[in-house]
Write a protein that holds these residues in place. Structure first.
Motif, PDB file in Angstrom:
ATOM      1  N   GLN A 101     -31.973   1.541 -42.112  1.00 30.13           N
ATOM      2  CA  GLN A 101     -31.592   2.242 -40.900  1.00 30.13           C
ATOM      3  C   GLN A 101     -30.095   2.121 -40.664  1.00 30.13           C
ATOM      4  O   GLN A 101     -29.445   1.204 -41.170  1.00 30.13           O
ATOM      5  CB  GLN A 101     -32.342   1.663 -39.689  1.00 30.13           C
ATOM      6  N   VAL A 102     -29.567   3.060 -39.872  1.00 24.95           N
ATOM      7  CA  VAL A 102     -28.150   3.002 -39.519  1.00 24.95           C
ATOM      8  C   VAL A 102     -28.016   2.310 -38.170  1.00 24.95           C
ATOM      9  O   VAL A 102     -28.659   2.688 -37.191  1.00 24.95           O
ATOM     10  CB  VAL A 102     -27.499   4.404 -39.486  1.00 24.95           C
ATOM     11  N   LYS A 103     -27.223   1.264 -38.128  1.00 27.24           N
ATOM     12  CA  LYS A 103     -26.919   0.586 -36.874  1.00 27.24           C
ATOM     13  C   LYS A 103     -25.599   1.149 -36.353  1.00 27.24           C
ATOM     14  O   LYS A 103     -24.558   1.002 -36.995  1.00 27.24           O
ATOM     15  CB  LYS A 103     -26.809  -0.923 -37.079  1.00 27.24           C
ATOM     16  N   TRP A 104     -25.678   1.781 -35.199  1.00 23.58           N
ATOM     17  CA  TRP A 104     -24.491   2.390 -34.616  1.00 23.58           C
ATOM     18  C   TRP A 104     -23.373   1.354 -34.495  1.00 23.58           C
ATOM     19  O   TRP A 104     -23.629   0.208 -34.137  1.00 23.58           O
ATOM     20  CB  TRP A 104     -24.837   2.940 -33.220  1.00 23.58           C
ATOM     21  N   TYR A 146     -28.584  -1.215 -42.039  1.00 25.07           N
ATOM     22  CA  TYR A 146     -29.405  -2.417 -41.920  1.00 25.07           C
ATOM     23  C   TYR A 146     -30.726  -2.259 -42.673  1.00 25.07           C
ATOM     24  O   TYR A 146     -31.252  -1.152 -42.797  1.00 25.07           O
ATOM     25  CB  TYR A 146     -29.725  -2.699 -40.447  1.00 25.07           C
ATOM     26  N   TYR A 147     -31.213  -3.402 -43.147  1.00 28.62           N
ATOM     27  CA  TYR A 147     -32.600  -3.498 -43.600  1.00 28.62           C
ATOM     28  C   TYR A 147     -33.266  -4.529 -42.702  1.00 28.62           C
ATOM     29  O   TYR A 147     -32.911  -5.703 -42.735  1.00 28.62           O
ATOM     30  CB  TYR A 147     -32.687  -3.918 -45.070  1.00 28.62           C
ATOM     31  N   LYS A 148     -34.172  -4.072 -41.867  1.00 30.35           N
ATOM     32  CA  LYS A 148     -34.769  -4.916 -40.825  1.00 30.35           C
ATOM     33  C   LYS A 148     -33.647  -5.459 -39.938  1.00 30.35           C
ATOM     34  O   LYS A 148     -32.978  -4.690 -39.282  1.00 30.35           O
ATOM     35  CB  LYS A 148     -35.652  -5.993 -41.451  1.00 30.35           C
ATOM     36  N   GLU A 149     -33.398  -6.745 -39.948  1.00 38.77           N
ATOM     37  CA  GLU A 149     -32.374  -7.303 -39.050  1.00 38.77           C
ATOM     38  C   GLU A 149     -31.134  -7.770 -39.805  1.00 38.77           C
ATOM     39  O   GLU A 149     -30.332  -8.538 -39.260  1.00 38.77           O
ATOM     40  CB  GLU A 149     -32.960  -8.478 -38.256  1.00 38.77           C
ATOM     41  N   GLN A 150     -30.934  -7.289 -41.029  1.00 36.98           N
ATOM     42  CA  GLN A 150     -29.809  -7.762 -41.834  1.00 36.98           C
ATOM     43  C   GLN A 150     -28.970  -6.602 -42.352  1.00 36.98           C
ATOM     44  O   GLN A 150     -29.478  -5.528 -42.675  1.00 36.98           O
ATOM     45  CB  GLN A 150     -30.321  -8.611 -43.004  1.00 36.98           C
ATOM     46  N   TYR A 196     -29.971  11.632 -38.169  1.00 44.97           N
ATOM     47  CA  TYR A 196     -29.262  10.389 -37.847  1.00 44.97           C
ATOM     48  C   TYR A 196     -30.042   9.599 -36.799  1.00 44.97           C
ATOM     49  O   TYR A 196     -30.269   8.389 -36.959  1.00 44.97           O
ATOM     50  CB  TYR A 196     -27.859  10.735 -37.342  1.00 44.97           C
ATOM     51  N   LEU A 197     -30.480  10.255 -35.748  1.00 41.67           N
ATOM     52  CA  LEU A 197     -31.238   9.584 -34.697  1.00 41.67           C
ATOM     53  C   LEU A 197     -32.584   9.088 -35.217  1.00 41.67           C
ATOM     54  O   LEU A 197     -33.045   8.000 -34.849  1.00 41.67           O
ATOM     55  CB  LEU A 197     -31.435  10.514 -33.499  1.00 41.67           C
ATOM     56  N   ASN A 198     -33.215   9.854 -36.092  1.00 40.00           N
ATOM     57  CA  ASN A 198     -34.501   9.441 -36.665  1.00 40.00           C
ATOM     58  C   ASN A 198     -34.367   8.197 -37.543  1.00 40.00           C
ATOM     59  O   ASN A 198     -35.354   7.478 -37.757  1.00 40.00           O
ATOM     60  CB  ASN A 198     -35.112  10.574 -37.491  1.00 40.00           C
ATOM     61  N   ASN A 199     -33.178   7.970 -38.066  1.00 38.33           N
ATOM     62  CA  ASN A 199     -32.936   6.815 -38.935  1.00 38.33           C
ATOM     63  C   ASN A 199     -32.153   5.713 -38.229  1.00 38.33           C
ATOM     64  O   ASN A 199     -31.630   4.809 -38.882  1.00 38.33           O
ATOM     65  CB  ASN A 199     -32.164   7.252 -40.184  1.00 38.33           C
ATOM     66  N   MET A 200     -32.095   5.769 -36.913  1.00 36.42           N
ATOM     67  CA  MET A 200     -31.232   4.869 -36.155  1.00 36.42           C
ATOM     68  C   MET A 200     -31.943   3.565 -35.792  1.00 36.42           C
ATOM     69  O   MET A 200     -33.073   3.564 -35.295  1.00 36.42           O
ATOM     70  CB  MET A 200     -30.745   5.568 -34.892  1.00 36.42           C
ATOM     71  N   TYR A 201     -31.268   2.487 -36.046  1.00 37.22           N
ATOM     72  CA  TYR A 201     -31.728   1.139 -35.712  1.00 37.22           C
ATOM     73  C   TYR A 201     -31.919   1.020 -34.196  1.00 37.22           C
ATOM     74  O   TYR A 201     -31.034   1.349 -33.415  1.00 37.22           O
ATOM     75  CB  TYR A 201     -30.680   0.150 -36.220  1.00 37.22           C
ATOM     76  N   ARG A 256     -32.525   0.887 -23.652  1.00 36.14           N
ATOM     77  CA  ARG A 256     -33.161   1.657 -24.722  1.00 36.14           C
ATOM     78  C   ARG A 256     -32.178   2.720 -25.204  1.00 36.14           C
ATOM     79  O   ARG A 256     -31.712   3.540 -24.417  1.00 36.14           O
ATOM     80  CB  ARG A 256     -34.439   2.313 -24.207  1.00 36.14           C
ATOM     81  N   ILE A 257     -31.847   2.694 -26.510  1.00 35.90           N
ATOM     82  CA  ILE A 257     -30.949   3.705 -27.075  1.00 35.90           C
ATOM     83  C   ILE A 257     -31.643   5.058 -27.042  1.00 35.90           C
ATOM     84  O   ILE A 257     -32.757   5.212 -27.551  1.00 35.90           O
ATOM     85  CB  ILE A 257     -30.554   3.338 -28.511  1.00 35.90           C
ATOM     86  N   THR A 258     -30.974   6.035 -26.434  1.00 46.33           N
ATOM     87  CA  THR A 258     -31.565   7.372 -26.308  1.00 46.33           C
ATOM     88  C   THR A 258     -30.784   8.442 -27.071  1.00 46.33           C
ATOM     89  O   THR A 258     -31.267   9.560 -27.230  1.00 46.33           O
ATOM     90  CB  THR A 258     -31.653   7.781 -24.831  1.00 46.33           C
ATOM     91  N   GLY A 259     -29.570   8.118 -27.536  1.00 48.29           N
ATOM     92  CA  GLY A 259     -28.805   9.125 -28.264  1.00 48.29           C
ATOM     93  C   GLY A 259     -27.388   8.695 -28.532  1.00 48.29           C
ATOM     94  O   GLY A 259     -26.963   7.576 -28.200  1.00 48.29           O
TER      95      GLY A 259
END
Length: 249
Positions: free
Chosen positions: A106-109, A114-118, A198-203, A220-223
Protein backbone atom coordinates in the motif's frame (compact mmCIF):
# COMPACT_ATOMS: atom_id res chain seq x y z
CA UNK A 1 26.33 -2.05 -15.10
CA UNK A 2 22.55 -2.17 -15.38
CA UNK A 3 20.97 -3.23 -18.65
CA UNK A 4 18.58 -1.02 -20.57
CA UNK A 5 14.96 -2.28 -20.18
CA UNK A 6 13.87 -4.04 -23.36
CA UNK A 7 10.14 -3.37 -23.14
CA UNK A 8 9.99 0.37 -22.40
CA UNK A 9 9.57 3.18 -24.92
CA UNK A 10 11.81 5.73 -23.21
CA UNK A 11 12.20 5.00 -19.53
CA UNK A 12 15.66 3.71 -18.70
CA UNK A 13 16.98 3.95 -22.26
CA UNK A 14 19.92 5.83 -20.79
CA UNK A 15 21.33 4.55 -17.52
CA UNK A 16 24.15 6.26 -15.65
CA UNK A 17 25.66 3.86 -13.13
CA UNK A 18 27.72 5.22 -10.25
CA UNK A 19 29.37 2.58 -8.02
CA UNK A 20 29.01 4.98 -5.10
CA UNK A 21 27.62 8.47 -4.60
CA UNK A 22 26.15 10.70 -1.90
CA UNK A 23 22.70 11.02 -3.48
CA UNK A 24 21.37 10.03 -6.90
CA UNK A 25 18.92 12.96 -6.73
CA UNK A 26 21.83 15.35 -6.25
CA UNK A 27 23.76 13.73 -9.10
CA UNK A 28 20.75 14.04 -11.42
CA UNK A 29 20.31 17.69 -10.43
CA UNK A 30 23.97 18.38 -11.22
CA UNK A 31 23.56 16.79 -14.65
CA UNK A 32 20.57 19.02 -15.39
CA UNK A 33 22.56 22.09 -14.43
CA UNK A 34 25.24 21.24 -16.98
CA UNK A 35 23.23 20.24 -20.07
CA UNK A 36 19.83 18.91 -21.20
CA UNK A 37 19.04 15.36 -20.12
CA UNK A 38 16.82 13.05 -22.16
CA UNK A 39 13.57 12.04 -20.51
CA UNK A 40 13.70 8.66 -18.85
CA UNK A 41 17.38 8.90 -17.90
CA UNK A 42 18.19 6.90 -14.77
CA UNK A 43 21.01 7.65 -12.34
CA UNK A 44 21.59 4.57 -10.21
CA UNK A 45 24.13 3.54 -7.60
CA UNK A 46 25.08 0.45 -5.64
CA UNK A 47 26.11 2.51 -2.62
CA UNK A 48 24.30 5.72 -1.71
CA UNK A 49 26.07 7.28 1.26
CA UNK A 50 23.82 10.27 1.94
CA UNK A 51 20.42 9.38 0.56
CA UNK A 52 17.60 11.77 1.37
CA UNK A 53 13.96 11.25 2.20
CA UNK A 54 11.21 13.82 2.40
CA UNK A 55 12.09 17.04 4.27
CA UNK A 56 15.70 16.04 4.79
CA UNK A 57 15.15 12.67 6.45
CA UNK A 58 18.00 10.20 5.91
CA UNK A 59 17.52 7.14 3.72
CA UNK A 60 19.93 4.37 4.72
CA UNK A 61 20.61 1.39 2.49
CA UNK A 62 23.06 -1.51 2.50
CA UNK A 63 25.44 -1.40 -0.52
CA UNK A 64 24.58 -3.71 -3.40
CA UNK A 65 21.35 -5.01 -1.88
CA UNK A 66 18.63 -2.64 -3.04
CA UNK A 67 17.46 -0.41 -5.89
CA UNK A 68 18.58 3.15 -5.25
CA UNK A 69 18.09 5.37 -8.26
CA UNK A 70 16.74 8.62 -9.66
CA UNK A 71 14.54 8.90 -12.72
CA UNK A 72 14.46 12.12 -14.74
CA UNK A 73 11.05 12.97 -16.17
CA UNK A 74 9.88 15.96 -18.20
CA UNK A 75 6.20 16.36 -17.26
CA UNK A 76 5.80 19.84 -18.78
CA UNK A 77 2.16 18.93 -19.44
CA UNK A 78 1.60 19.44 -15.68
CA UNK A 79 1.21 22.78 -13.94
CA UNK A 80 2.60 23.46 -10.48
CA UNK A 81 -0.78 22.78 -8.84
CA UNK A 82 -0.92 19.35 -10.51
CA UNK A 83 2.44 18.14 -9.23
CA UNK A 84 1.01 15.65 -6.71
CA UNK A 85 -0.10 13.59 -9.70
CA UNK A 86 3.54 12.55 -9.99
CA UNK A 87 3.46 11.10 -6.47
CA UNK A 88 0.33 9.20 -7.48
CA UNK A 89 1.74 7.58 -10.61
CA UNK A 90 5.16 6.79 -9.14
CA UNK A 91 3.50 5.19 -6.10
CA UNK A 92 1.14 3.17 -8.30
CA UNK A 93 3.95 2.03 -10.60
CA UNK A 94 5.96 0.72 -7.64
CA UNK A 95 2.91 -0.99 -6.15
CA UNK A 96 2.15 -2.57 -9.54
CA UNK A 97 5.63 -4.06 -9.61
CA UNK A 98 5.53 -5.29 -6.01
CA UNK A 99 2.01 -6.70 -6.30
CA UNK A 100 3.10 -8.64 -9.39
CA UNK A 101 5.27 -10.60 -6.95
CA UNK A 102 3.08 -10.63 -3.84
CA UNK A 103 -0.12 -8.83 -2.93
CA UNK A 104 -0.57 -6.58 0.07
CA UNK A 105 1.47 -3.43 -0.64
CA UNK A 106 0.00 0.00 0.00
CA UNK A 107 0.98 3.63 -0.42
CA UNK A 108 1.37 5.57 2.81
CA UNK A 109 0.67 9.21 2.13
CA UNK A 110 2.50 11.08 0.83
CA UNK A 111 5.41 9.08 -0.55
CA UNK A 112 6.16 5.75 1.13
CA UNK A 113 5.23 2.21 0.16
CA UNK A 114 4.29 -0.10 3.02
CA UNK A 115 3.80 -3.80 3.51
CA UNK A 116 1.47 -4.12 6.49
CA UNK A 117 3.11 -1.82 9.06
CA UNK A 118 6.62 -1.66 7.58
CA UNK A 119 8.22 0.55 4.96
CA UNK A 120 9.60 -1.12 1.85
CA UNK A 121 10.13 1.92 -0.36
CA UNK A 122 10.65 5.67 -0.13
CA UNK A 123 10.06 8.26 -2.84
CA UNK A 124 11.46 11.79 -3.11
CA UNK A 125 10.35 13.95 -6.04
CA UNK A 126 12.08 17.31 -6.54
CA UNK A 127 10.56 19.43 -9.28
CA UNK A 128 12.31 22.02 -11.44
CA UNK A 129 9.77 24.66 -12.47
CA UNK A 130 9.61 26.95 -15.48
CA UNK A 131 6.77 29.32 -16.45
CA UNK A 132 4.37 27.72 -13.96
CA UNK A 133 5.01 24.29 -15.47
CA UNK A 134 7.14 21.34 -14.32
CA UNK A 135 10.20 21.32 -16.55
CA UNK A 136 11.90 18.36 -14.85
CA UNK A 137 10.87 15.95 -12.11
CA UNK A 138 13.90 14.53 -10.32
CA UNK A 139 12.33 11.34 -9.01
CA UNK A 140 14.28 9.46 -6.37
CA UNK A 141 13.30 5.90 -5.47
CA UNK A 142 14.77 3.73 -2.75
CA UNK A 143 13.29 0.24 -2.91
CA UNK A 144 14.40 -2.41 -0.41
CA UNK A 145 15.00 -5.58 -2.40
CA UNK A 146 17.51 -7.99 -0.85
CA UNK A 147 18.58 -6.35 2.42
CA UNK A 148 18.11 -8.69 5.40
CA UNK A 149 18.70 -6.38 8.38
CA UNK A 150 17.66 -2.80 9.12
CA UNK A 151 18.59 -0.42 11.94
CA UNK A 152 14.96 -0.41 13.07
CA UNK A 153 12.03 -2.75 12.57
CA UNK A 154 9.96 -0.14 10.72
CA UNK A 155 11.67 -1.14 7.46
CA UNK A 156 11.43 -4.37 5.49
CA UNK A 157 12.66 -5.71 2.14
CA UNK A 158 11.02 -7.69 -0.63
CA UNK A 159 13.36 -10.60 0.16
CA UNK A 160 12.26 -10.62 3.80
CA UNK A 161 8.61 -10.63 2.75
CA UNK A 162 8.85 -13.44 0.19
CA UNK A 163 11.90 -15.42 1.31
CA UNK A 164 13.42 -15.05 -2.17
CA UNK A 165 16.51 -13.23 -3.46
CA UNK A 166 16.08 -11.05 -6.55
CA UNK A 167 18.31 -10.05 -9.44
CA UNK A 168 18.54 -6.26 -9.25
CA UNK A 169 18.87 -5.75 -13.02
CA UNK A 170 15.73 -7.77 -13.66
CA UNK A 171 13.92 -5.95 -10.87
CA UNK A 172 14.85 -2.53 -12.29
CA UNK A 173 13.75 -3.52 -15.79
CA UNK A 174 10.36 -4.75 -14.59
CA UNK A 175 9.86 -1.72 -12.35
CA UNK A 176 10.61 0.60 -15.28
CA UNK A 177 7.87 -1.04 -17.35
CA UNK A 178 5.30 -0.46 -14.62
CA UNK A 179 6.42 3.12 -13.97
CA UNK A 180 6.32 4.02 -17.67
CA UNK A 181 2.82 2.59 -18.06
CA UNK A 182 1.53 4.76 -15.22
CA UNK A 183 3.36 7.85 -16.52
CA UNK A 184 1.79 7.42 -19.95
CA UNK A 185 -1.62 7.14 -18.31
CA UNK A 186 -1.01 10.50 -16.66
CA UNK A 187 0.18 11.98 -19.93
CA UNK A 188 -3.07 10.86 -21.56
CA UNK A 189 -4.99 12.77 -18.89
CA UNK A 190 -6.40 9.77 -17.01
CA UNK A 191 -6.15 11.61 -13.68
CA UNK A 192 -9.56 10.50 -12.39
CA UNK A 193 -8.80 6.79 -12.79
CA UNK A 194 -5.32 7.21 -11.32
CA UNK A 195 -6.62 9.06 -8.28
CA UNK A 196 -9.27 6.36 -7.74
CA UNK A 197 -6.63 3.62 -7.85
CA UNK A 198 -4.37 5.61 -5.53
CA UNK A 199 -7.10 5.81 -2.89
CA UNK A 200 -7.92 2.11 -3.32
CA UNK A 201 -4.28 1.29 -2.57
CA UNK A 202 -3.90 3.78 0.27
CA UNK A 203 -2.64 2.75 3.69
CA UNK A 204 -5.34 3.25 6.37
CA UNK A 205 -7.87 4.63 3.89
CA UNK A 206 -11.36 4.59 5.40
CA UNK A 207 -10.17 3.15 8.71
CA UNK A 208 -10.25 4.67 12.20
CA UNK A 209 -6.77 5.30 13.60
CA UNK A 210 -4.88 7.62 15.91
CA UNK A 211 -2.97 10.61 14.51
CA UNK A 212 -1.11 13.53 15.99
CA UNK A 213 -0.76 17.16 14.99
CA UNK A 214 -0.65 19.48 18.00
CA UNK A 215 -2.56 16.81 19.91
CA UNK A 216 -3.46 13.16 19.53
CA UNK A 217 -6.80 12.55 17.84
CA UNK A 218 -8.78 9.76 16.23
CA UNK A 219 -9.57 10.13 12.57
CA UNK A 220 -10.35 8.42 9.30
CA UNK A 221 -8.56 9.18 6.01
CA UNK A 222 -11.22 10.08 3.45
CA UNK A 223 -9.17 11.42 0.53
CA UNK A 224 -6.36 13.52 -0.87
CA UNK A 225 -6.91 16.90 -2.50
CA UNK A 226 -5.61 17.72 -5.99
CA UNK A 227 -2.79 19.65 -4.31
CA UNK A 228 -1.85 16.57 -2.29
CA UNK A 229 -3.29 17.55 1.09
CA UNK A 230 -4.38 14.61 3.24
CA UNK A 231 -8.04 14.74 4.25
CA UNK A 232 -8.92 13.22 7.63
CA UNK A 233 -12.42 13.13 9.10
CA UNK A 234 -12.37 13.76 12.87
CA UNK A 235 -15.01 14.36 15.53
CA UNK A 236 -14.31 18.07 15.03
CA UNK A 237 -14.95 17.78 11.31
CA UNK A 238 -12.76 17.41 8.22
CA UNK A 239 -9.10 18.37 8.59
CA UNK A 240 -6.53 18.85 5.83
CA UNK A 241 -2.82 18.32 6.33
CA UNK A 242 0.23 19.21 4.28
CA UNK A 243 3.43 17.15 4.32
CA UNK A 244 4.86 16.67 7.83
CA UNK A 245 1.88 18.34 9.50
CA UNK A 246 0.42 15.08 10.83
CA UNK A 247 1.96 11.97 12.37
CA UNK A 248 0.60 8.45 11.95
CA UNK A 249 0.43 6.71 15.34
Amino acid sequence: MYKIPAKTLFLGKKIIFLPTCHSTNDEAAHLLEKHPVIEGTIVITSNQTAGKGQRGNAWLTEPGKNLTFTLVLKPNFLSIVQQFNLNIIISLGIIDYLNSIKNGFQVKWPNDIYYKEQKVCGILIQNVLKNNRIEYAITGIGLNINQQKFPENKAISLAQITGEIYDLETALSSLCEHLERRYLQLKRGETGNLRHEYLNNMYRFGEDHLYKDKEVFQGRITGVTEQGLLEVETYKGLKQFNFKEVEFL
